[in-house]
Design a protein around this motif. Structure first.
Motif, PDB file in Angstrom:
ATOM      1  N   ASN A 171       0.835  -1.204   0.000  1.00 25.14           N
ATOM      2  CA  ASN A 171       0.000   0.000   0.000  1.00 25.14           C
ATOM      3  C   ASN A 171       0.869   1.253   0.000  1.00 25.14           C
ATOM      4  O   ASN A 171       0.621   2.214   0.721  1.00 25.14           O
ATOM      5  CB  ASN A 171      -0.934   0.005   1.221  1.00 25.14           C
ATOM      6  CG  ASN A 171      -2.300  -0.604   0.922  1.00 25.14           C
ATOM      7  OD1 ASN A 171      -3.177  -0.647   1.778  1.00 25.14           O
ATOM      8  ND2 ASN A 171      -2.512  -1.071  -0.303  1.00 25.14           N
TER       9      ASN A 171
ATOM     10  N   ASN B 103       3.443   4.058  -2.594  1.00 25.22           N
ATOM     11  CA  ASN B 103       3.313   4.780  -3.868  1.00 25.22           C
ATOM     12  C   ASN B 103       3.685   3.925  -5.077  1.00 25.22           C
ATOM     13  O   ASN B 103       3.193   4.152  -6.177  1.00 25.22           O
ATOM     14  CB  ASN B 103       4.190   6.039  -3.845  1.00 25.22           C
ATOM     15  CG  ASN B 103       3.503   7.178  -3.116  1.00 25.22           C
ATOM     16  OD1 ASN B 103       2.279   7.302  -3.146  1.00 25.22           O
ATOM     17  ND2 ASN B 103       4.288   8.013  -2.455  1.00 25.22           N
ATOM     18  N   VAL B 104       4.562   2.940  -4.874  1.00 17.82           N
ATOM     19  CA  VAL B 104       4.912   2.078  -6.007  1.00 17.82           C
ATOM     20  C   VAL B 104       3.707   1.224  -6.401  1.00 17.82           C
ATOM     21  O   VAL B 104       3.392   1.075  -7.586  1.00 17.82           O
ATOM     22  CB  VAL B 104       6.162   1.223  -5.697  1.00 17.82           C
ATOM     23  CG1 VAL B 104       6.380   0.174  -6.764  1.00 17.82           C
ATOM     24  CG2 VAL B 104       7.396   2.113  -5.579  1.00 17.82           C
TER      25      VAL B 104
ATOM     26  N   ARG C 207      -1.655  -4.973   4.171  1.00 13.68           N
ATOM     27  CA  ARG C 207      -1.753  -5.853   5.360  1.00 13.68           C
ATOM     28  C   ARG C 207      -2.279  -5.094   6.575  1.00 13.68           C
ATOM     29  O   ARG C 207      -2.574  -5.692   7.598  1.00 13.68           O
ATOM     30  CB  ARG C 207      -0.404  -6.510   5.651  1.00 13.68           C
ATOM     31  CG  ARG C 207       0.701  -5.527   5.976  1.00 13.68           C
ATOM     32  CD  ARG C 207       2.008  -6.265   6.237  1.00 13.68           C
ATOM     33  NE  ARG C 207       3.122  -5.349   6.326  1.00 13.68           N
ATOM     34  CZ  ARG C 207       4.360  -5.725   6.547  1.00 13.68           C
ATOM     35  NH1 ARG C 207       4.647  -7.000   6.683  1.00 13.68           N
ATOM     36  NH2 ARG C 207       5.333  -4.836   6.618  1.00 13.68           N
ATOM     37  N   ARG C 208      -2.358  -3.759   6.446  1.00 19.48           N
ATOM     38  CA  ARG C 208      -2.965  -2.972   7.533  1.00 19.48           C
ATOM     39  C   ARG C 208      -4.141  -2.178   6.952  1.00 19.48           C
ATOM     40  O   ARG C 208      -4.660  -2.527   5.899  1.00 19.48           O
ATOM     41  CB  ARG C 208      -1.895  -2.086   8.178  1.00 19.48           C
ATOM     42  CG  ARG C 208      -0.778  -2.958   8.785  1.00 19.48           C
ATOM     43  CD  ARG C 208       0.187  -2.192   9.652  1.00 19.48           C
ATOM     44  NE  ARG C 208       1.048  -1.295   8.899  1.00 19.48           N
ATOM     45  CZ  ARG C 208       1.627  -0.226   9.418  1.00 19.48           C
ATOM     46  NH1 ARG C 208       1.447   0.067  10.695  1.00 19.48           N
ATOM     47  NH2 ARG C 208       2.410   0.533   8.678  1.00 19.48           N
TER      48      ARG C 208
ATOM     49  N   GLY D  60      11.252   8.057   1.362  1.00 20.87           N
ATOM     50  CA  GLY D  60      11.300   9.489   1.054  1.00 20.87           C
ATOM     51  C   GLY D  60      11.100   9.772  -0.420  1.00 20.87           C
ATOM     52  O   GLY D  60      10.934   8.862  -1.236  1.00 20.87           O
TER      53      GLY D  60
HETATM   54  P1  NAP Z   1       6.762   1.860   0.874  1.00 19.30           P
HETATM   55  O1  NAP Z   1       6.252   3.228   0.841  1.00 19.30           O
HETATM   56  O2  NAP Z   1       7.694   1.485   1.985  1.00 19.30           O
HETATM   57  O3  NAP Z   1       5.512   0.856   0.890  1.00 19.30           O
HETATM   58  C1  NAP Z   1       5.685  -0.527   1.011  1.00 19.30           C
HETATM   59  C2  NAP Z   1       4.353  -1.183   1.277  1.00 19.30           C
HETATM   60  O4  NAP Z   1       4.554  -2.592   1.305  1.00 19.30           O
HETATM   61  C3  NAP Z   1       3.718  -0.816   2.620  1.00 19.30           C
HETATM   62  O5  NAP Z   1       2.336  -0.695   2.470  1.00 19.30           O
HETATM   63  C4  NAP Z   1       4.058  -2.037   3.501  1.00 19.30           C
HETATM   64  O6  NAP Z   1       3.132  -2.275   4.518  1.00 19.30           O
HETATM   65  C5  NAP Z   1       3.960  -3.139   2.480  1.00 19.30           C
HETATM   66  N1  NAP Z   1       4.705  -4.342   2.853  1.00 19.30           N
HETATM   67  C6  NAP Z   1       6.017  -4.451   3.202  1.00 19.30           C
HETATM   68  N2  NAP Z   1       6.333  -5.726   3.429  1.00 19.30           N
HETATM   69  C7  NAP Z   1       5.206  -6.451   3.234  1.00 19.30           C
HETATM   70  C8  NAP Z   1       4.892  -7.825   3.305  1.00 19.30           C
HETATM   71  N3  NAP Z   1       5.833  -8.720   3.637  1.00 19.30           N
HETATM   72  N4  NAP Z   1       3.637  -8.225   3.011  1.00 19.30           N
HETATM   73  C9  NAP Z   1       2.682  -7.332   2.687  1.00 19.30           C
HETATM   74  N5  NAP Z   1       2.908  -6.005   2.585  1.00 19.30           N
HETATM   75  C10 NAP Z   1       4.153  -5.568   2.862  1.00 19.30           C
HETATM   76  O7  NAP Z   1       7.575   1.464  -0.446  1.00 19.30           O
HETATM   77  P2  NAP Z   1       7.347   1.758  -1.988  1.00 19.30           P
HETATM   78  O8  NAP Z   1       5.936   1.865  -2.354  1.00 19.30           O
HETATM   79  O9  NAP Z   1       8.219   0.747  -2.650  1.00 19.30           O
HETATM   80  O10 NAP Z   1       8.006   3.192  -2.194  1.00 19.30           O
HETATM   81  C11 NAP Z   1       9.406   3.424  -1.924  1.00 19.30           C
HETATM   82  C12 NAP Z   1       9.643   4.922  -1.758  1.00 19.30           C
HETATM   83  O11 NAP Z   1       9.513   5.564  -3.036  1.00 19.30           O
HETATM   84  C13 NAP Z   1       8.624   5.581  -0.853  1.00 19.30           C
HETATM   85  O12 NAP Z   1       9.261   6.566  -0.090  1.00 19.30           O
HETATM   86  C14 NAP Z   1       7.644   6.183  -1.819  1.00 19.30           C
HETATM   87  O13 NAP Z   1       6.894   7.272  -1.319  1.00 19.30           O
HETATM   88  C15 NAP Z   1       8.578   6.613  -2.944  1.00 19.30           C
HETATM   89  N6  NAP Z   1       7.828   6.759  -4.211  1.00 19.30           N
HETATM   90  C16 NAP Z   1       7.282   7.963  -4.474  1.00 19.30           C
HETATM   91  C17 NAP Z   1       6.529   8.130  -5.632  1.00 19.30           C
HETATM   92  C18 NAP Z   1       5.914   9.483  -5.919  1.00 19.30           C
HETATM   93  O14 NAP Z   1       6.072  10.390  -5.138  1.00 19.30           O
HETATM   94  N7  NAP Z   1       5.192   9.651  -6.989  1.00 19.30           N
HETATM   95  C19 NAP Z   1       6.337   7.076  -6.511  1.00 19.30           C
HETATM   96  C20 NAP Z   1       6.895   5.837  -6.203  1.00 19.30           C
HETATM   97  C21 NAP Z   1       7.657   5.686  -5.045  1.00 19.30           C
HETATM   98  P3  NAP Z   1       3.398  -1.816   6.049  1.00 19.30           P
HETATM   99  O15 NAP Z   1       3.156  -0.351   6.075  1.00 19.30           O
HETATM  100  O16 NAP Z   1       2.425  -2.606   6.821  1.00 19.30           O
HETATM  101  O17 NAP Z   1       4.847  -2.162   6.330  1.00 19.30           O
END
Ligand code: NAP
Length: 435
Positions: A149, A151-152, A193-194, A354
């Motif tokens: 859940n 941004n990716v 998951r939340r 971030g």
């Molecule tokens: P993220 O923001 O850390 O989100 C990861 C998600 O995966 C969370 O919802 C997390 O849930 C869930 N998760 C982790 N382990 C899991 C598991 N074993 N089973 C089920 N769910 C699980 O990571 P991201 O989406 O890869 O983004 C990486 C960074 O890039 C972030 O800072 C994001 O904001 C940034 N980004 C920004 C943009 C934009 O601004 N347009 C676009 C893409 C990425 P929990 O919360 O429960 O751990």
């Protein structure tokens, strides 16, 4: 004179270079080494192709890149073509800005089945990363499950749901545009998951889901806490949750759209099943404990799906000889310092969190640490030594001027309305750099 090598030409690499330029003026040389012949890392191959305004930050990096004392050294793979130890012998400071390009593994039964991919691979595929251009995706199926859940996960859902018209002005690569706009996907399920209050989705990006031409975001209002509790959220999160509530309020208005993007909250994937490819996912319902962690309730349901994309975070690939924190998927460091003369910055330092802008203070901070440590320089040889090594190994580096030729060819190859058509093959990039 000080000689600094930065490994990785993404945001963290270029902000560090900019900081070094500002700190030292002419009294420094900065070599930015990248394994690809093209610069800008995450900006080119991570940021979504329909988010061109975010990609525009590369113009700032280009300004840095064109400085007299900054040199792009593309097509050189640290670890294969040259080792970190060799770079350390040649440069006063070696800064690892290698990002976090590997998927955090999805450690559940069935995750090795064909049709299960990580977001690094899927995002790399639609963004034309040479490593993923040949990914074989079952896009003819009807139903896709996206785990996470953040941004990716949102980027991935939006890209799966868009029409060809909605990609106009984007630089999505031709192979992905063709396959996505002919896909059979009708149901996209985002598994968190939340709950709604624990999402990691930012408001602007979440709001876009409510504006899609053929897709309707669907939430179950039973998953939400009392609306008054939204006031306790920090403002950004509150706006995101307001978007989710708005999807519920507009359900009647959006219902006619044929593609559904379902938010399954309190939903933890526990297994993926299928005879020779993914067919369904077993999901356990969860609840939150006092620390807001998800715990399984024992209640399970099945979700039919023909593809699973896990968007659960990234890891920095280890490099031989560099201390590595396996539990967190990044280099072992204290505020960016790894070993004497060896540093890390950006996602390689702090993990994948971030925005792009977060890397700016990171880059400036690491150059302050470098400055404290190396003073006026430690008498190393710098670029000449690297050139000698690369030549002896038959490695042909690509310069920033070469990259501009590649870019020119990509712009010339663009379909109507698109800013560029990226080369997805390293050999094609190299060929264009010599024209
Ligand atoms: P993220 O923001 O850390 O989100 C990861 C998600 O995966 C969370 O919802 C997390 O849930 C869930 N998760 C982790 N382990 C899991 C598991 N074993 N089973 C089920 N769910 C699980 O990571 P991201 O989406 O890869 O983004 C990486 C960074 O890039 C972030 O800072 C994001 O904001 C940034 N980004 C920004 C943009 C934009 O601004 N347009 C676009 C893409 C990425 P929990 O919360 O429960 O751990």
């Amino acid at each position: 004179m000080r000689h600094i090598a930065i490994i990785g030409s993404g945001p963290a690499g270029y902000y560090s270079a900019e900081a070094a330029q500002k700190k030292y003026g002419d009294d420094v040389t900065i070599d930015i080494i990248d394994r690809l012949p093209v610069p800008f890392g995450l900006i080119r191959t991570g940021v979504a192709p329909d988010h061109q305004s975010i990609k525009a930050v590369s113009r700032r990096y280009e300004k840095t890149a064109l400085g007299d004392n900054v040199h792009f050294v593309g097509n050189v793979c640290v670890g294969d073509d040259v080792s970190v130890a060799e770079l350390q012998s040649l440069y006063d400071a070696v800064i690892l800005a290698t990002g976090a390009p590997n998927d955090r593994p999805l450690e559940i039964k069935g995750s090795e089945l064909p049709g299960v991919v990580g977001s690094a691979a899927f995002v790399g595929w639609y963004n034309g990363h040479p490593d993923y251009k040949d990914l074989d995706l079952p896009l003819d199926g009807k139903s896709v499950a996206i785990i996470g859940n953040g941004n990716v996960a949102l980027d991935v859902a939006r890209i799966l749901a868009k029409t060809a018209d909605e990609f106009s002005g984007s630089d999505i690569v031709a192979h992905a545009l063709d396959e996505l706009t002919h896909s059979g996907v009708k149901k996209i399920t985002l598994l968190g998951r939340r709950g709604p209050h624990q999402i990691a989705m930012t408001p602007k990006e979440l709001g876009e889901l409510g504006q899609l031409e053929r897709a309707q975001p669907v939430v179950d209002i039973q998953d939400f806490p009392d609306e008054n509790d939204d006031a306790l959220l920090e403002p950004g999160k509150r706006k995101s949750v307001t978007h989710l509530r708005d999807f519920h309020a507009r359900a009647g208005e959006l219902e006619h759209k044929p593609v559904k993007i379902n938010f399954d909250f309190f939903a933890m994937p526990v297994a993926i099943e299928g005879s020779d490819k993914v067919e369904k996912m077993i999901v356990e319902k969860t609840e939150l404990d006092a620390q807001m962690r998800s715990i399984g309730t024992g209640e399970r349901y099945e979700l039919d799906c023909s593809m699973v994309i896990s968007c659960i975070g990234y890891r920095t690939p280890p490099i031989e000889g560099v201390p590595y924190e396996h539990s967190r998927g990044r280099f072992t460091n204290v505020e960016g310092r790894i070993l004497p003369g060896l540093y890390c910055v950006g996602w390689a330092r702090r993990g994948p969190s971030g925005t792009i802008g977060t890397n700016k203070p990171d880059g400036f901070a690491i150059i302050e640490a470098v400055a404290e440590d190396i003073g006026a320089g430690t008498g190393k040889e710098g670029r000449q030594g690297l050139d000698r090594l690369l030549e002896s190994r038959g490695v042909e580096a690509v310069s920033f001027r070469d990259w501009k030729k590649i870019e020119e060819a990509e712009v010339a190859n663009a379909r109507e309305g698109a800013p560029r058509e990226k080369f997805t093959d390293v050999a094609d990039m190299i060929a264009a750099s010599g024209d």
